[in-house]
Design a protein around this motif. Structure first.
Motif, PDB file in Angstrom:
ATOM      1  N   HIS A  91      49.599  62.244  99.745  1.00 25.27           N
ATOM      2  CA  HIS A  91      48.669  61.877  98.796  1.00 25.27           C
ATOM      3  C   HIS A  91      49.589  60.719  97.642  1.00 25.27           C
ATOM      4  N   LEU A  92      50.903  61.068  97.593  1.00 30.02           N
ATOM      5  CA  LEU A  92      51.720  60.258  96.802  1.00 30.02           C
ATOM      6  C   LEU A  92      51.788  58.857  97.479  1.00 30.02           C
ATOM      7  N   PHE A  93      51.915  58.788  98.790  1.00 32.57           N
ATOM      8  CA  PHE A  93      52.028  57.504  99.303  1.00 32.57           C
ATOM      9  C   PHE A  93      50.723  56.762  99.149  1.00 32.57           C
ATOM     10  N   ALA A  94      49.607  57.236  99.335  1.00 30.70           N
ATOM     11  CA  ALA A  94      48.344  56.411  99.165  1.00 30.70           C
ATOM     12  C   ALA A  94      48.262  56.116  97.675  1.00 30.70           C
ATOM     13  N   MET A  95      48.831  56.833  96.751  1.00 32.28           N
ATOM     14  CA  MET A  95      48.724  56.453  95.354  1.00 32.28           C
ATOM     15  C   MET A  95      49.762  55.134  95.042  1.00 32.28           C
ATOM     16  N   TRP A  96      51.002  55.328  95.637  1.00 28.12           N
ATOM     17  CA  TRP A  96      51.965  54.378  95.653  1.00 28.12           C
ATOM     18  C   TRP A  96      51.385  52.911  96.109  1.00 28.12           C
ATOM     19  N   LEU A  97      50.811  52.950  97.501  1.00 29.63           N
ATOM     20  CA  LEU A  97      50.294  51.986  97.817  1.00 29.63           C
ATOM     21  C   LEU A  97      49.207  51.318  97.088  1.00 29.63           C
ATOM     22  N   ILE A  98      48.441  52.096  96.650  1.00 27.01           N
ATOM     23  CA  ILE A  98      47.338  51.568  95.554  1.00 27.01           C
ATOM     24  C   ILE A  98      48.247  50.694  94.176  1.00 27.01           C
ATOM     25  N   SER A  99      49.117  51.503  93.703  1.00 27.10           N
ATOM     26  CA  SER A  99      50.010  50.884  92.514  1.00 27.10           C
ATOM     27  C   SER A  99      50.741  49.528  93.131  1.00 27.10           C
ATOM     28  N   GLU A 100      51.056  49.438  94.315  1.00 21.40           N
ATOM     29  CA  GLU A 100      51.647  48.125  95.111  1.00 21.40           C
ATOM     30  C   GLU A 100      50.643  47.132  94.779  1.00 21.40           C
ATOM     31  N   ILE A 101      49.359  47.640  95.440  1.00 17.02           N
ATOM     32  CA  ILE A 101      48.322  46.584  95.620  1.00 17.02           C
ATOM     33  C   ILE A 101      47.934  45.848  94.237  1.00 17.02           C
ATOM     34  N   ASN A 102      47.937  47.025  93.204  1.00 19.81           N
ATOM     35  CA  ASN A 102      47.467  46.242  91.929  1.00 19.81           C
ATOM     36  C   ASN A 102      48.144  47.472  90.841  1.00 19.81           C
ATOM     37  N   PRO A 103      49.047  47.211  90.302  1.00 21.73           N
ATOM     38  CA  PRO A 103      49.935  48.166  89.265  1.00 21.73           C
ATOM     39  C   PRO A 103      48.927  48.271  87.924  1.00 21.73           C
ATOM     40  N   LYS A 104      47.663  47.873  87.887  1.00 20.05           N
ATOM     41  CA  LYS A 104      46.923  48.243  86.621  1.00 20.05           C
ATOM     42  C   LYS A 104      45.643  48.815  87.215  1.00 20.05           C
ATOM     43  N   ALA A 105      45.582  49.505  88.399  1.00 14.59           N
ATOM     44  CA  ALA A 105      44.607  50.093  88.970  1.00 14.59           C
ATOM     45  C   ALA A 105      44.715  51.455  88.375  1.00 14.59           C
ATOM     46  N   PRO A 106      43.340  51.668  87.837  1.00 16.25           N
ATOM     47  CA  PRO A 106      43.149  53.017  86.849  1.00 16.25           C
ATOM     48  C   PRO A 106      43.614  54.495  87.564  1.00 16.25           C
ATOM     49  N   LYS A 107      43.985  55.302  86.865  1.00 17.23           N
ATOM     50  CA  LYS A 107      44.541  56.606  87.302  1.00 17.23           C
ATOM     51  C   LYS A 107      43.450  57.247  88.264  1.00 17.23           C
ATOM     52  N   TRP A 108      42.149  57.094  87.867  1.00 17.17           N
ATOM     53  CA  TRP A 108      40.991  57.973  89.017  1.00 17.17           C
ATOM     54  C   TRP A 108      41.106  57.094  90.139  1.00 17.17           C
ATOM     55  N   ILE A 109      41.235  55.732  90.205  1.00 24.02           N
ATOM     56  CA  ILE A 109      41.358  55.357  91.682  1.00 24.02           C
ATOM     57  C   ILE A 109      42.404  55.749  92.327  1.00 24.02           C
ATOM     58  N   ASN A 183      40.004  44.466  91.269  1.00 19.25           N
ATOM     59  CA  ASN A 183      39.462  44.172  90.151  1.00 19.25           C
ATOM     60  C   ASN A 183      38.834  45.025  89.275  1.00 19.25           C
ATOM     61  N   PRO A 184      39.648  46.033  88.911  1.00 16.22           N
ATOM     62  CA  PRO A 184      39.055  47.349  88.484  1.00 16.22           C
ATOM     63  C   PRO A 184      38.192  47.390  86.996  1.00 16.22           C
ATOM     64  N   GLN A 185      37.929  46.023  86.625  1.00 17.92           N
ATOM     65  CA  GLN A 185      37.242  45.891  85.415  1.00 17.92           C
ATOM     66  C   GLN A 185      35.639  45.257  85.786  1.00 17.92           C
ATOM     67  N   ASP A 186      35.585  44.871  86.935  1.00 17.15           N
ATOM     68  CA  ASP A 186      34.502  43.900  87.473  1.00 17.15           C
ATOM     69  C   ASP A 186      33.215  44.712  87.978  1.00 17.15           C
ATOM     70  N   PHE A 187      32.898  45.819  87.222  1.00 13.61           N
ATOM     71  CA  PHE A 187      31.860  46.552  87.684  1.00 13.61           C
ATOM     72  C   PHE A 187      30.370  45.898  87.876  1.00 13.61           C
ATOM     73  N   ASN A 188      30.106  44.853  87.035  1.00 18.42           N
ATOM     74  CA  ASN A 188      29.144  44.044  87.336  1.00 18.42           C
ATOM     75  C   ASN A 188      29.071  42.903  88.405  1.00 18.42           C
ATOM     76  N   GLY A 189      30.145  42.637  88.742  1.00 24.35           N
ATOM     77  CA  GLY A 189      30.541  41.626  89.899  1.00 24.35           C
ATOM     78  C   GLY A 189      30.331  42.668  91.378  1.00 24.35           C
ATOM     79  N   ILE A 190      30.913  43.868  91.236  1.00 24.07           N
ATOM     80  CA  ILE A 190      31.130  44.524  92.487  1.00 24.07           C
ATOM     81  C   ILE A 190      29.844  45.473  92.699  1.00 24.07           C
TER      82      ILE A 190
END
Length: 208
Positions: A91-109, A183-190
């Motif tokens: 679980h921690l590794f997956a969270m760490w990986l997502i933070s590496e991809i995008n440090p601004k990825a929101p907590k729920w992701i 792109n965690p803010q781009d809800f319309n685009g995605i």
């Protein structure tokens, strides 16, 4: 004593090896730096080391930089088992990986993907523990889930983050989830809908 430590290292290594490649491929990201795991002998020393002396017993691991810090599976405390600490490390590794991809990825992701990839919580547990909140429509918003206090657990943040990620994967697919991480803010685009509309769709999906 040494044999027990060797077993822990061996089991942790195996547990992570089984998942690192799979998770890295899935999220199209191969980390450039190595991950270090620090294992603390028991709950109090782990909580002390990460500056959370009064932390609840379910808090078994965290990461700082590229160091995953966990409590020893040999002393998992009252709310964990040997096996759940191993899964918690995934679980921690997956969270760490997502933070590496995008440090601004929101907590729920981050939390949702951590839970989704580690499968620490069973489907029955998730359903049982969220039933009442779903029934009363007390489902946290994305903003509420961006909560770094212990309230996150009280509001069933782990479960709802998991359910939200599961919704995205099942309804839109992994490529969309990957785009969302980046792109965690781009809800319309995605998703061709607003953040509020997406949340509403998730609520309808998990309320079925």
């Amino acid at each position: 004593m040494n044999n027990r430590f060797n077993k822990v290292h061996h089991d942790l290594f195996n547990e992570l090896s089984d998942h690192i490649e799979r998770i890295s491929l899935k999220y199209n990201y191969h980390p450039s730096r190595k991950v270090t795991i620090e294992v603390y002998p028991d709950m109090p020393s782990f909580h002390q080391a990460v500056g959370e002396a009064d932390a609840p017993n379910w808090f078994m691991g965290t990461y700082e930089g590229s160091i995953l810090k966990i409590v020893s599976p040999l002393n998992p405390g009252p709310e964990h088992t040997y096996q759940s600490i191993l899964k918690g490390t995934v679980h921690l590794f997956a969270m760490w990986l997502i933070s590496e991809i995008n440090p601004k990825a929101p907590k729920w992701i981050r939390q949702g993907i951590g839970g989704y990839e580690a499968k620490l919580m069973t489907q029955d547990f998730i359903e049982g523990s969220t039933e009442e909140s779903i029934h009363n429509l007390e489902i946290p918003t994305f903003e509420q889930l961006d909560n770094d206090t212990w309230e996150f657990e009280t509001m069933k943040g782990f479960q709802f983050s998991f359910l939200f990620v599961e919704f995205v994967v099942q309804q839109y697919g992994i490529d969309q989830l990957n785009t969302l991480i980046r792109n965690p803010q781009d809800f319309n685009g995605i998703f061709q809908c607003s953040e509020k509309e997406l949340h509403q769709k998730m609520v309808e999906f998990i309320s079925k």
